[in-house]
Enzyme design. Structure first.
Site, PDB file in Angstrom:
ATOM      1  N   LYS A 174       0.439  -0.725   0.154  1.00 46.56           N
ATOM      2  CA  LYS A 174      -0.259  -0.231  -0.625  1.00 46.56           C
ATOM      3  C   LYS A 174       1.436   1.071   0.123  1.00 46.56           C
ATOM      4  CE  LYS A 174      -1.909   3.326   2.278  1.00 46.56           C
ATOM      5  NZ  LYS A 174      -1.570   4.774   1.432  1.00 46.56           N
ATOM      6  N   GLU A 249       9.554   2.701  10.690  1.00 46.12           N
ATOM      7  CA  GLU A 249      11.052   3.768  10.133  1.00 46.12           C
ATOM      8  C   GLU A 249      10.044   4.567  10.542  1.00 46.12           C
ATOM      9  OE1 GLU A 249      14.008   3.099  10.151  1.00 46.12           O
ATOM     10  OE2 GLU A 249      14.440   0.870  10.323  1.00 46.12           O
ATOM     11  N   CYS A 283      13.838  11.370   6.027  1.00 49.29           N
ATOM     12  CA  CYS A 283      13.651  11.753   7.125  1.00 49.29           C
ATOM     13  C   CYS A 283      15.224  11.789   8.100  1.00 49.29           C
ATOM     14  CB  CYS A 283      13.150  10.370   7.605  1.00 49.29           C
ATOM     15  SG  CYS A 283      14.479   8.499   6.381  1.00 49.29           S
ATOM     16  N   GLU A 384       9.472  17.483  14.719  1.00 52.83           N
ATOM     17  CA  GLU A 384       9.609  17.721  12.486  1.00 52.83           C
ATOM     18  C   GLU A 384       8.533  18.328  11.947  1.00 52.83           C
ATOM     19  OE1 GLU A 384       8.765  13.630  11.042  1.00 52.83           O
ATOM     20  OE2 GLU A 384      10.728  13.025  10.092  1.00 52.83           O
TER      21      GLU A 384
HETATM   22  P1  NAP Z   1       2.592   8.988   6.921  1.00 51.82           P
HETATM   23  O1  NAP Z   1       1.286  10.245   6.976  1.00 51.82           O
HETATM   24  O2  NAP Z   1       2.679   8.768   8.752  1.00 51.82           O
HETATM   25  O3  NAP Z   1       1.933   8.375   5.700  1.00 51.82           O
HETATM   26  C1  NAP Z   1       3.083   7.080   5.500  1.00 51.82           C
HETATM   27  C2  NAP Z   1       2.322   6.077   4.845  1.00 51.82           C
HETATM   28  O4  NAP Z   1       1.229   5.950   5.557  1.00 51.82           O
HETATM   29  C3  NAP Z   1       1.179   6.110   3.735  1.00 51.82           C
HETATM   30  O5  NAP Z   1       1.560   5.188   2.960  1.00 51.82           O
HETATM   31  C4  NAP Z   1      -0.389   7.088   4.452  1.00 51.82           C
HETATM   32  O6  NAP Z   1      -1.317   6.374   3.008  1.00 51.82           O
HETATM   33  C5  NAP Z   1      -0.242   5.286   5.165  1.00 51.82           C
HETATM   34  N1  NAP Z   1      -0.984   5.782   5.947  1.00 51.82           N
HETATM   35  C6  NAP Z   1      -1.483   6.973   7.103  1.00 51.82           C
HETATM   36  N2  NAP Z   1      -2.250   6.905   8.135  1.00 51.82           N
HETATM   37  C7  NAP Z   1      -2.825   4.951   8.406  1.00 51.82           C
HETATM   38  C8  NAP Z   1      -3.047   4.408   9.625  1.00 51.82           C
HETATM   39  N3  NAP Z   1      -4.328   4.856   9.423  1.00 51.82           N
HETATM   40  N4  NAP Z   1      -3.404   3.313   8.786  1.00 51.82           N
HETATM   41  C9  NAP Z   1      -2.528   2.351   7.988  1.00 51.82           C
HETATM   42  N5  NAP Z   1      -1.720   3.202   6.716  1.00 51.82           N
HETATM   43  C10 NAP Z   1      -1.766   5.015   7.233  1.00 51.82           C
HETATM   44  O7  NAP Z   1       3.510   9.917   6.893  1.00 51.82           O
HETATM   45  P2  NAP Z   1       4.234  10.709   5.052  1.00 51.82           P
HETATM   46  O8  NAP Z   1       3.621  12.005   5.264  1.00 51.82           O
HETATM   47  O9  NAP Z   1       3.535   9.913   4.194  1.00 51.82           O
HETATM   48  O10 NAP Z   1       5.449  10.426   5.369  1.00 51.82           O
HETATM   49  C11 NAP Z   1       6.653  11.358   5.755  1.00 51.82           C
HETATM   50  C12 NAP Z   1       7.093  10.703   7.120  1.00 51.82           C
HETATM   51  O11 NAP Z   1       7.734   9.931   6.937  1.00 51.82           O
HETATM   52  C13 NAP Z   1       7.724  11.446   7.830  1.00 51.82           C
HETATM   53  O12 NAP Z   1       7.622  11.921   9.004  1.00 51.82           O
HETATM   54  C14 NAP Z   1       9.343  11.167   6.840  1.00 51.82           C
HETATM   55  O13 NAP Z   1       9.941  11.509   8.392  1.00 51.82           O
HETATM   56  C15 NAP Z   1       9.140   9.770   7.810  1.00 51.82           C
HETATM   57  N6  NAP Z   1       9.771   8.717   6.668  1.00 51.82           N
HETATM   58  C16 NAP Z   1      10.603   7.976   7.330  1.00 51.82           C
HETATM   59  C17 NAP Z   1      12.280   7.554   7.003  1.00 51.82           C
HETATM   60  C18 NAP Z   1      12.867   5.895   7.290  1.00 51.82           C
HETATM   61  O14 NAP Z   1      13.234   5.836   7.109  1.00 51.82           O
HETATM   62  N7  NAP Z   1      13.163   6.460   8.652  1.00 51.82           N
HETATM   63  C19 NAP Z   1      12.263   6.697   5.480  1.00 51.82           C
HETATM   64  C20 NAP Z   1      11.449   8.161   4.791  1.00 51.82           C
HETATM   65  C21 NAP Z   1      10.296   9.356   5.877  1.00 51.82           C
HETATM   66  P3  NAP Z   1      -1.652   7.521   2.739  1.00 51.82           P
HETATM   67  O15 NAP Z   1      -0.787   8.375   1.935  1.00 51.82           O
HETATM   68  O16 NAP Z   1      -2.988   7.537   1.692  1.00 51.82           O
HETATM   69  O17 NAP Z   1      -1.673   8.974   3.884  1.00 51.82           O
END
Ligand code: NAP
Length: 495
Positions: A174, A249, A283, A384
């Site tokens: 997903k 992560e 990230c 963040e």
């Molecule tokens: P996000 O809003 O948490 O979404 C990540 C993924 O989770 C998306 O596919 C999202 O789907 C899905 N999602 C959201 N709510 C969910 C739920 N209740 N149940 C299951 N899945 C759900 O994060 P983002 O804005 O895409 O990404 C940015 C974040 O990722 C930042 O905090 C960044 O630091 C972190 N990140 C971490 C790493 C690492 O390796 N540590 C690497 C890259 C990014 P939808 O898009 O459909 O909402």
């Protein structure tokens, strides 16, 4: 515009509901990059069923044969690198050179994990008893649910899909709703490489609906998630309650220390690319620069000058250094944090507003923004922001600087610029982050070492390569004892 579908049991299909949503170019809101299925629970049910059925034969496919398919996928990605890069810039906004770097990481991961097909080794160790041998072997977990963010829309899926498949799992994937076209193109590559039907399934749709349903689905064995802390923590709670393995992560509040003996040319360049590369949406982005008080004034002057030369615009244009942020909600969030910074009493040194010159008025552009005189407790130094906003904090000495770095809930990446070997050794030991860089910025991980953070950044070291990296996430140990003495066990123990 790309018509995009789900990929279930080897077929490209629409969502059962027939509904769809649009993926938009963040550099130009009028450009629709793709029309994408808005899936529901029934699509996840189908995908999980396909993955369960395919698991029976995929787990028995010899790992080197599984690896060969990944190798072919890497070859195809390499051939299509340029078009993948351009698509990624259109859908996610990062500048083309960075998008090509993202695709290259996926290619590297493909080749690397292909090789793991011949190296999925365990241990053989001597038994305490005669005529007995024992070993550990890696076995797959079953059906893996993979959930990915938008900021590395090809590399992060590759970091998860390739090791999951080489270990013998099947997958329901997903992707982020902001980068579904990149995800579909990536899955297309694996299908073209010859992956049997049902082994990798792709379901688009909202995280709160299909993502959460996938995480708790009874047909799924384990979850790998990359995204924000709030989402990850919520999913950890769901998995805890149903005793399901989840790897998370999550975010970062990464910092660069600039010591008074640092080579300032290197430090300024590291702060610029760590802070504003990928528009601050990594990230591992360096959102805090902690500068020794003796170097602070000079560093800030040079950092400001270098920041003011950055060219903002569409990432497909060669001269662009900084592209847009991903979407409206992120645009508003970053601008809100800039206001918070001002209210907290931080000194605005550069930028601080939306950028609307020329065609940039059509997209989500924000000026590279630097705050000075930031104190460690301020929200802009703790939370963040995930945008082109960098906070400069003054430190008394090395010990103080390290304490400031460690004083956030996150622990992903940190860096120090110094020419003193002792300072670098102390920093390497005392910085509480999963990754530490010496005389290099907080960004730029390579795929053959483990990747991950601690504290609110995750449980650490579960992605990418190296010992204890991705293979430990996507397989489990089975231990086998074999007795070839032909004697009763009791008799052997009594001896
Ligand atoms: P996000 O809003 O948490 O979404 C990540 C993924 O989770 C998306 O596919 C999202 O789907 C899905 N999602 C959201 N709510 C969910 C739920 N209740 N149940 C299951 N899945 C759900 O994060 P983002 O804005 O895409 O990404 C940015 C974040 O990722 C930042 O905090 C960044 O630091 C972190 N990140 C971490 C790493 C690492 O390796 N540590 C690497 C890259 C990014 P939808 O898009 O459909 O909402």
């Amino acid at each position: 515009m790309e018509p995009v579908k789900n990929y279930i049991n080897g077929k490209w299909v629409k969502a059962k509901s027939g509904k769809s949503f649009r993926s938009i170019n963040p550099a130009n809101k009028n450009e629709v990059v793709g029309v994408v299925p808005k899936s529901g629970r029934e699509d996840i049910d189908q995908a999980v069923k396909a993955a369960r059925e395919a698991y029976e034969s995929w787990q028995l496919t010899p790992a080197p044969r599984r690896g060969e398919i990944l190798f072919r996928a890497a070859e195809i990605l390499l051939r299509k690198k340029e078009s993948f890069g351009k698509l990624e810039t259109r859908e996610m906004g990062k500048i083309l050179s960075e998008a090509l770097g993202d695709v290259q990481e996926a290619i590297d991961m493909g080749y690397y994990m292909a090789g793991e097909g011949r190296r999925l080794s365990g241990e053989t160790v001597p038994s305490e008893l005669p005529n007995k041998d024992m070993k550990s072997v890696r076995v797959p977990m079953g059906v893996f649910g993979l959930i990915t963010p938008w900021n590395f829309p090809v590399a992060i899926p590759a970091w998860k899909v390739f090791p999951a498949l080489v270990c013998g799992n099947t997958v329901v994937f997903k992707p982020s709703s902001d980068t579904p076209v990149c995800a579909a193109k990536f899955v297309e590559v694996l299908a073209e490489a010859g992956l049997p039907k049902g082994v990798l399934n792709l379901v688009h749709g909202s995280g709160g609906e299909v993502g959460e349903y996938l995480v708790s689905h009874p047909g799924v064995d384990a979850i790998s998630f990359t995204g924000s802390f709030d989402t990850g923590k919520h999913l950890e709670a769901i998995c805890g309650a149903i005793h399901r393995m989840i790897v998370t992560e999550m975010g970062g509040k990464n910092a660069i220390i600039v010591m008074d003996d640092a080579n300032l040319d290197l430090a300024v360049e590291g702060a610029i690319w760590g802070g504003f590369g990928t528009t601050g949406q990594r990230c591992t982005a360096a959102s805090r620069i902690i500068v020794h008080k003796k170097a602070y004034k000079k560093f800030i002057e040079r950092f400001k000058t270098a920041g003011s030369y950055l060219s903002i615009g569409n990432g497909l244009q060669r001269e662009t250094d900084v592209g847009p942020v991903i979407n409206e909600s992120q645009f508003n969030k970053v601008l809100k944090y800039i206001e918070i910074g001002k209210k907290e009493g931080a000194k605005l040194i550069l930028g601080g507003k939306a950028y609307r010159k020329g065609s940039c008025s059509k997209g989500y552009f924000i000026e590279p923004t630097i705050f000075g005189e930031v104190t460690p407790e301020m929200r802009i130094a703790q939370e963040e922001i995930f945008g082109p906003v960098v906070s400069a904090i003054k430190a008394e000495d090395l010990e103080d600087a390290i304490q400031i770095v460690n004083h956030t809930p996150y622990g992903l990446s940190s860096a120090i610029y110094t020419q003193n070997v002792n300072s670098s050794a102390i920093a390497e030991r005392d910085l509480e982050t999963g990754i530490v860089y010496i005389n290099a910025s907080t960004i730029g991980a390579e795929i053959h070492l483990p990747f991950g953070g601690i504290k609110h950044s995750g449980y650490g070291r579960k992605e990418a390569g190296g010992r204890g990296g991705a293979l430990d996430t996507y397989s489990r140990w089975k231990v086998i004892y074999r007795d070839f003495s032909g004697q009763l066990q009791k008799a052997q123990i009594d001896k």
